[in-house]
Design a protein around this motif. Structure first.
Motif, PDB file in Angstrom:
ATOM      1  N   GLY A  15      91.448  36.986  50.991  1.00  0.00           N
ATOM      2  CA  GLY A  15      91.551  38.446  51.004  1.00  0.00           C
ATOM      3  C   GLY A  15      92.847  38.933  50.388  1.00  0.00           C
ATOM      4  N   ALA A  16      93.951  38.250  50.717  1.00  0.00           N
ATOM      5  CA  ALA A  16      95.248  38.611  50.142  1.00  0.00           C
ATOM      6  C   ALA A  16      95.249  38.389  48.633  1.00  0.00           C
ATOM      7  N   ALA A  17      94.625  37.294  48.188  1.00  0.00           N
ATOM      8  CA  ALA A  17      94.541  37.032  46.753  1.00  0.00           C
ATOM      9  C   ALA A  17      93.786  38.143  46.040  1.00  0.00           C
ATOM     10  N   LEU A  18      92.714  38.647  46.660  1.00  0.00           N
ATOM     11  CA  LEU A  18      91.960  39.743  46.055  1.00  0.00           C
ATOM     12  C   LEU A  18      92.784  41.026  46.015  1.00  0.00           C
ATOM     13  N   VAL A  19      93.496  41.320  47.098  1.00  0.00           N
ATOM     14  CA  VAL A  19      94.327  42.528  47.128  1.00  0.00           C
ATOM     15  C   VAL A  19      95.348  42.481  45.995  1.00  0.00           C
ATOM     16  N   LEU A  20      96.046  41.382  45.864  1.00  0.00           N
ATOM     17  CA  LEU A  20      97.089  41.280  44.845  1.00  0.00           C
ATOM     18  C   LEU A  20      96.490  41.266  43.437  1.00  0.00           C
ATOM     19  N   ALA A  21      95.340  40.625  43.279  1.00  0.00           N
ATOM     20  CA  ALA A  21      94.685  40.644  41.972  1.00  0.00           C
ATOM     21  C   ALA A  21      94.250  42.061  41.609  1.00  0.00           C
ATOM     22  N   GLY A  22      93.730  42.788  42.593  1.00  0.00           N
ATOM     23  CA  GLY A  22      93.335  44.168  42.348  1.00  0.00           C
ATOM     24  C   GLY A  22      94.500  45.060  41.961  1.00  0.00           C
ATOM     25  N   LEU A  23      95.702  44.657  42.368  1.00  0.00           N
ATOM     26  CA  LEU A  23      96.917  45.394  42.016  1.00  0.00           C
ATOM     27  C   LEU A  23      97.589  44.823  40.776  1.00  0.00           C
ATOM     28  N   GLU A  24      96.900  43.917  40.106  1.00  0.00           N
ATOM     29  CA  GLU A  24      97.342  43.346  38.825  1.00  0.00           C
ATOM     30  C   GLU A  24      98.613  42.503  38.939  1.00  0.00           C
ATOM     31  N   VAL A  25      98.745  41.832  40.071  1.00  0.00           N
ATOM     32  CA  VAL A  25      99.805  40.840  40.237  1.00  0.00           C
ATOM     33  C   VAL A  25      99.328  39.556  39.562  1.00  0.00           C
ATOM     34  N   ASP A  26     100.232  38.835  38.893  1.00  0.00           N
ATOM     35  CA  ASP A  26      99.819  37.660  38.136  1.00  0.00           C
ATOM     36  C   ASP A  26      99.379  36.527  39.058  1.00  0.00           C
ATOM     37  N   ARG A  27      98.573  35.626  38.511  1.00  0.00           N
ATOM     38  CA  ARG A  27      97.936  34.584  39.321  1.00  0.00           C
ATOM     39  C   ARG A  27      98.941  33.627  39.938  1.00  0.00           C
ATOM     40  N   GLN A  28     100.023  33.287  39.226  1.00  0.00           N
ATOM     41  CA  GLN A  28     101.002  32.375  39.793  1.00  0.00           C
ATOM     42  C   GLN A  28     101.658  32.988  41.021  1.00  0.00           C
ATOM     43  N   THR A  29     101.964  34.271  40.965  1.00  0.00           N
ATOM     44  CA  THR A  29     102.555  34.957  42.122  1.00  0.00           C
ATOM     45  C   THR A  29     101.568  34.991  43.284  1.00  0.00           C
ATOM     46  N   ILE A  30     100.299  35.201  42.966  1.00  0.00           N
ATOM     47  CA  ILE A  30      99.258  35.184  43.997  1.00  0.00           C
ATOM     48  C   ILE A  30      99.196  33.813  44.654  1.00  0.00           C
ATOM     49  N   LEU A  31      99.248  32.762  43.847  1.00  0.00           N
ATOM     50  CA  LEU A  31      99.240  31.405  44.398  1.00  0.00           C
ATOM     51  C   LEU A  31     100.476  31.166  45.253  1.00  0.00           C
ATOM     52  N   ASP A  32     101.630  31.630  44.784  1.00  0.00           N
ATOM     53  CA  ASP A  32     102.854  31.454  45.566  1.00  0.00           C
ATOM     54  C   ASP A  32     102.727  32.119  46.934  1.00  0.00           C
TER      55      ASP A  32
END
Length: 262
Positions: A163-180
């Protein structure tokens, strides 16, 4: 500003604010005090409840199953609406509930294989997609600037992690930051994991069960990678998953970014 909310009665409680969002040549930051991820909140102390209320939490979204929720009801946060939103249907062979997964290890199933299957099901299971769509609807309705949504499961790792990964992706945060962000769960659950291992050893658990517990309680890049692989197979990319998998419109995503970015 510290993303970790230092509550005593819950683990892995983190604000998703402060991450840099990049849209073309423009960048923005995710707002603080608007969306918070957490492990189970059944053991919040009165001081914790006050802290979260004062932090602005007005909605709690519970991703757990009915069985998990019944066994460990959420502690109340003053003036916060509690929304039950299980990510998996009750009658399913797939579960992210730690207790159920542990039972499957005891039955001889490999823990890491189970986890990779769970992460694919977040994407491939229609019920799960509908639940995450409902989660975004809740977030889109959270328009007051001083109103925050806290979402959680049991460990705050898998259902909450995706869910957090989707929220951050929806806000256009890059994938590496999402993984971190996803992997930050590991140091935050060190104490929880050690307690589980100590209890299992006390009960005479064999080595394969101890190893399985470690795999179940870990946030691993290959677990989240299974979700991305399923997204690519079925929807092409994350944008396709938002539009076709979750049914979010272009305007929905623009509104989402307006609410959750500075």
């Amino acid at each position: 500003m510290d993303r970790i909310l230092h509550v005593k009665g819950a683990a892995n409680v983190r604000d998703l604010g402060g991450y840099v969002s990049q849209s073309g040549e423009k960048s923005a930051k995710v707002r603080y005090q608007k969306v918070i991820r957490s492990a189970g909140i059944q053991d919040l102390t009165p001081a914790d409840q006050t802290l979260l209320a004062e932090y602005g939490v007005t909605k709690v979204v519970d991703f757990r199953s009915a069985k998990e929720r019944s066994a460990a009801p959420d502690a109340e946060i003053l003036q916060a609406e509690n929304i039950f939103l299980p990510i998996f249907p009750e009658q399913t062979t797939t579960s992210a509930a730690p207790g159920t997964l542990f039972e499957q290890i005891q039955a001889g199933l490999d823990a890491a294989t189970q986890m990779r299957s769970v992460y694919r099901h977040f994407v491939e299971e229609a019920y799960s997609r509908q639940a995450y769509r409902r989660f975004f609807e809740i977030l889109l309705a959270n328009e007051a600037p001083d109103s925050g949504v806290l979402f959680h499961c049991t460990a705050g790792k898998d259902r909450t992690g995706f869910g957090a990964a989707l929220v951050l992706a929806g806000l256009e945060v890059d994938r590496q930051t999402i993984l971190d962000n996803y992997l930050e769960t590991n140091p935050n659950l060190t104490q929880t994991l050690q307690q589980m291992l100590d209890q299992a050893q006390k009960e005479g658990a064999p080595d394969y069960l101890l190893a399985g517990i470690k795999d179940l309680m870990a946030a691993r890049a290959d677990y989240l990678g299974e979700s991305y692989a399923a997204i690519q197979e079925h929807y092409g990319d994350v944008a396709g998953f938002f539009h076709e998998g979750l049914g979010l419109s272009h305007q929905d995503l623009l509104d989402f970014r307006r609410l959750y970015r500075e």
